[in-house]
Design a protein around this motif. Structure first.
Motif, short mmCIF file in Angstrom:
data_model
loop_
_atom_site.label_atom_id
_atom_site.label_comp_id
_atom_site.label_asym_id
_atom_site.label_seq_id
_atom_site.Cartn_x
_atom_site.Cartn_y
_atom_site.Cartn_z
N SER A 146 0.85 -1.19 0.00
CA SER A 146 0.00 0.00 0.00
C SER A 146 0.89 1.24 0.00
CB SER A 146 -0.90 -0.01 1.23
OG SER A 146 -0.14 -0.24 2.39
N MET A 147 0.34 2.30 -0.55
CA MET A 147 1.12 3.55 -0.66
C MET A 147 0.20 4.76 -0.54
SD MET A 147 3.40 2.79 -4.06
CE MET A 147 2.12 2.10 -5.09
N LEU A 148 0.69 5.80 0.11
CA LEU A 148 0.07 7.11 0.00
C LEU A 148 0.90 7.89 -1.00
CD1 LEU A 148 -2.00 9.25 1.20
CD2 LEU A 148 0.03 10.15 2.31
N ILE A 149 0.30 8.31 -2.10
CA ILE A 149 1.03 9.07 -3.12
C ILE A 149 0.60 10.53 -2.99
CG2 ILE A 149 1.46 9.29 -5.60
CD1 ILE A 149 0.61 6.31 -5.83
N CYS A 150 1.58 11.41 -2.73
CA CYS A 150 1.24 12.79 -2.34
C CYS A 150 1.06 13.74 -3.53
CB CYS A 150 2.29 13.37 -1.41
SG CYS A 150 2.49 12.43 0.11
N LYS A 151 1.75 13.51 -4.62
CA LYS A 151 1.71 14.46 -5.77
C LYS A 151 1.72 15.89 -5.27
CE LYS A 151 1.26 12.21 -9.78
NZ LYS A 151 2.03 12.36 -10.97
N GLN A 152 2.83 16.25 -4.68
CA GLN A 152 2.96 17.56 -4.04
C GLN A 152 2.78 18.69 -5.04
OE1 GLN A 152 3.25 17.75 -0.87
NE2 GLN A 152 4.32 15.94 -0.12
N PRO A 153 2.27 19.85 -4.58
CA PRO A 153 2.13 21.01 -5.47
C PRO A 153 3.46 21.33 -6.16
CG PRO A 153 1.20 21.47 -3.31
CD PRO A 153 1.84 20.12 -3.21
N SER A 154 3.44 21.64 -7.41
CA SER A 154 4.56 22.04 -8.29
C SER A 154 5.63 20.98 -8.54
CB SER A 154 5.32 23.29 -7.84
OG SER A 154 4.65 24.00 -6.90
N ILE A 155 5.89 20.09 -7.59
CA ILE A 155 7.02 19.15 -7.78
C ILE A 155 6.59 17.69 -7.89
CG2 ILE A 155 8.80 20.62 -6.72
CD1 ILE A 155 8.45 18.77 -4.19
N VAL A 264 -3.58 -3.20 -17.36
CA VAL A 264 -3.95 -1.99 -18.09
C VAL A 264 -2.85 -0.94 -17.97
CG1 VAL A 264 -5.22 -0.62 -16.33
CG2 VAL A 264 -5.96 -0.58 -18.70
N LEU A 265 -2.52 -0.30 -19.08
CA LEU A 265 -1.52 0.78 -19.05
C LEU A 265 -2.14 2.01 -18.42
CD1 LEU A 265 0.05 0.48 -22.60
CD2 LEU A 265 1.31 0.31 -20.44
N HIS A 266 -1.41 2.61 -17.50
CA HIS A 266 -1.88 3.86 -16.89
C HIS A 266 -0.69 4.68 -16.45
CE1 HIS A 266 -1.47 0.97 -13.63
NE2 HIS A 266 -1.37 1.96 -12.76
N LYS A 267 -0.92 5.96 -16.18
CA LYS A 267 0.17 6.87 -15.86
C LYS A 267 -0.40 8.09 -15.17
CE LYS A 267 -0.13 9.11 -20.38
NZ LYS A 267 0.59 9.50 -21.59
N SER A 268 0.48 8.99 -14.72
CA SER A 268 0.01 10.29 -14.26
C SER A 268 1.09 11.32 -14.58
CB SER A 268 -0.32 10.28 -12.76
OG SER A 268 0.83 9.98 -12.00
N GLU A 269 0.65 12.55 -14.85
CA GLU A 269 1.58 13.62 -15.22
C GLU A 269 2.12 14.29 -13.96
OE1 GLU A 269 2.44 13.89 -18.27
OE2 GLU A 269 0.84 12.66 -19.12
N LYS A 270 3.14 15.10 -14.16
CA LYS A 270 3.66 15.92 -13.06
C LYS A 270 2.55 16.86 -12.57
CE LYS A 270 7.42 18.95 -11.78
NZ LYS A 270 8.80 19.32 -11.96
N ASN A 271 2.53 17.11 -11.27
CA ASN A 271 1.56 18.06 -10.72
C ASN A 271 2.14 19.47 -10.82
OD1 ASN A 271 -0.38 19.47 -9.41
ND2 ASN A 271 -0.06 18.51 -7.40
N THR A 272 1.68 20.21 -11.80
CA THR A 272 2.21 21.56 -12.00
C THR A 272 1.35 22.61 -11.29
OG1 THR A 272 0.99 21.63 -14.06
CG2 THR A 272 3.32 21.07 -14.21
N SER A 273 0.32 22.15 -10.61
CA SER A 273 -0.62 23.10 -9.97
C SER A 273 -0.18 23.41 -8.54
CB SER A 273 -2.03 22.52 -9.95
OG SER A 273 -2.12 21.56 -8.92
N GLU A 274 -0.91 24.27 -7.91
CA GLU A 274 -0.62 24.65 -6.52
C GLU A 274 -1.40 23.80 -5.53
OE1 GLU A 274 1.85 26.60 -5.48
OE2 GLU A 274 2.28 26.51 -7.63
N ARG A 275 -2.19 22.81 -6.02
CA ARG A 275 -2.92 21.95 -5.06
C ARG A 275 -2.37 20.54 -5.12
NH1 ARG A 275 -7.91 19.86 -7.88
NH2 ARG A 275 -7.38 20.30 -10.04
N SER A 276 -2.24 19.94 -3.94
CA SER A 276 -1.72 18.57 -3.89
C SER A 276 -2.79 17.61 -4.40
CB SER A 276 -1.31 18.21 -2.47
OG SER A 276 -2.39 18.41 -1.60
#
Ligand SMILES: O=C(O)CCC(=O)C(=O)O
Length: 311
Positions: A146-155, A264-276
Motif C-alpha cells: 500500500s502507498m500514499l502518493i502525495c503528488k505535491q504542489p509544483s514538484i 492496463v496501461l496507466h500513468k500520471s503527469e507531473k503536478n504543476t498546480s498549486e494543489r496537492s
C-alpha cells in the motif's frame, strides 16, 4: 456486502478500470488525511537516508532500489520527490538538502500502511473490499502493498505508463489495484490517465517486462517476462498495440475508488498546480494454489505472508 454489479464487472473487463464515485465516507477521508499529515510531520529526517522515489524513466536515474526501499514491504517509510532537493549538497555535512519542509517534499509513503496504520487498515482490509474482490473472481485475495502518493504542489513527479503486474508479478498475472482519491484529482494536478482497453491481449496488454531484484547485486532492474503474460481466461492473440488515442484522463472527486486491472496501461503527469493530489492505493493478488508469487519480485512476503482480504 454486495460487491460489484454485473454491469460494473463487465465495464471493468471492457475498459481495464472502473471508477466508483463516493466510495469513502467524509469521515474515512478525514481520518486518513489526518493520519497522513501526522506521519508526514513526525518522521525523523536526521536518520533518513534521503531516498528519492525515481522511476528510471529518464537517462539520468535508475528506478529506486536501495535497501531502504527494498526492505519497506512491512514498514512505513518515506520516499522523497527528486525535485525537492537542492542541486548542491550542504557544504558542511555533505548531505543533500531539501528545498521544502519535509512534509511537502515526500513523493510517497509505503509499503505497509494497510497493516500498520489503523485508519489506512480500516479502508483496506474490510468486508466491502472483500466483496469487490469476490465479484472480480478472486479465490484467496491478498493485499501485498500500500502507498500514499502525495503528488505535491509544483514538484509531484510524473509516473510513466506502466502495468501493475510488471511490478507485482504472479504466474499467471492476477494483480488488481485499489486507488482512492483522497483529494479531488483532475487535469492539472496529476490525475490518473488510463489507456482504455489496453489490458486486453488484442491490444497488446501482455506483461512484457518485469521489475525485479538484481541477482548477485543490490538494486532493481527490468527484465523480459518469460512467464505467462495475461491472466487466466484472457489468452487472446496479440493483434495491435495500445494507442494513446484511447487515453482517458480521469476527473474524480475525493472519496472515489478506481479499480485498476493489473495489465492496463496507466500513468500520471507531473503536478504543476498549486494543489496537492493525495491518493491512497493498495494492490491485491491471487494467493491460492495455481498462482505463484515470483521470488524475484522487488517486494517479498513478510513472515506470515501477505494480508488476507477474506477473514
Ligand atoms: O497515483 C499515481 O499518480 C499513479 C499510481 C499508479 O500508477 C499505481 O498505483 O499503479
Amino acid at each position: 456486502m454486495t460487491g460489484l454489479t454485473e454491469a460494473q464487472v463487465a465495464s471493468f473487463h471492457e475498459n481495464g478500470y472502473l471508477v466508483l464515485p463516493d466510495y469513502l465516507s467524509q469521515t474515512e477521508i478525514n481520518d486518513v488525511l489526518t493520519e497522513a499529515n501526522t506521519l508526514l510531520h513526525n518522521f525523523d529526517l536526521d536518520t533518513h537516508p534521503l531516498t528519492q522515489f525515481t522511476t528510471g524513466d529518464d537517462d539520468t536515474t535508475d528506478h529506486v532500489g536501495d535497501d531502504y526501499f527494498l526492505e519497506s514491504g512491512d514498514k512505513i517509510r518515506f520516499f522523497f520527490e527528486k525535485d525537492a532537493f537542492s542541486t548542491s549538497p550542504d557544504p558542511t555535512t555533505g548531505r543533500a538538502t531539501l528545498l521544502k519542509p519535509k512534509n511537502l517534499a515526500v513523493n510517497k509513503i509505503g509499503h505497509s500502511l494497510h497493516t500498520l496504520s489503523p485508519p489506512f487498515k480500516s479502508i483496506s482490509l474490510n468486508d466491502r473490499n472483500a466483496a469487490i474482490a469476490k465479484s472480480l473472481g478472486f479465490i484467496d485475495p491478498r493485499v501485498l502493498q500500500s502507498m500514499l502518493i502525495c503528488k505535491q504542489p509544483s514538484i509531484g513527479g510524473a509516473v510513466p505508463s506502466h502495468q501493475d503486474s510488471e511490478f507485482l508479478y504472479t504466474d499467471p498475472p492476477s494483480a488488481v489495484g485499489w486507488w482512492y482519491a483522497l483529494q479531488d484529482a483532475g487535469p492539472g494536478n496529476g490525475t490518473l490517465g488510463m489507456i482504455k482497453g489496453s489490458h486486453k491481449g488484442a491490444k497488446g496488454g501482455h506483461i512484457k517486462r518485469r521489475f525485479v531484484r538484481k541477482t548477485g547485486a543490490s538494486g532493481t532492474e527490468f527484465i523480459v517476462n518469460e512467464g505467462p503474460a495475461l491472466p487466466k481466461g484472457m489468452e487472446e492473440e496479440k493483434v495491435s498495440e495500445p494507442s494513446e488515442d484511447d487515453l482517458e484522463i480521469l476527473e474524480v472527486k475525493a472519496g472515489s475508488l478506481v479499480l485498476i486491472h493489473g495489465n492496463v496501461l496507466h500513468k500520471s503527469e507531473k503536478n504543476t498546480s498549486e494543489r496537492s493530489r493525495y491518493a491512497y492505493t493498495f494492490h491485491v493478488i491471487e494467493g491460492t494454489e495455481g498462482w505463484e508469487y515470483d521470488q524475484r519480485n522487488w517486494l517479498q512476503p513478510p513472515k506470515g505472508g501477505f494480508s488476507k482480504l477474506y477473514q
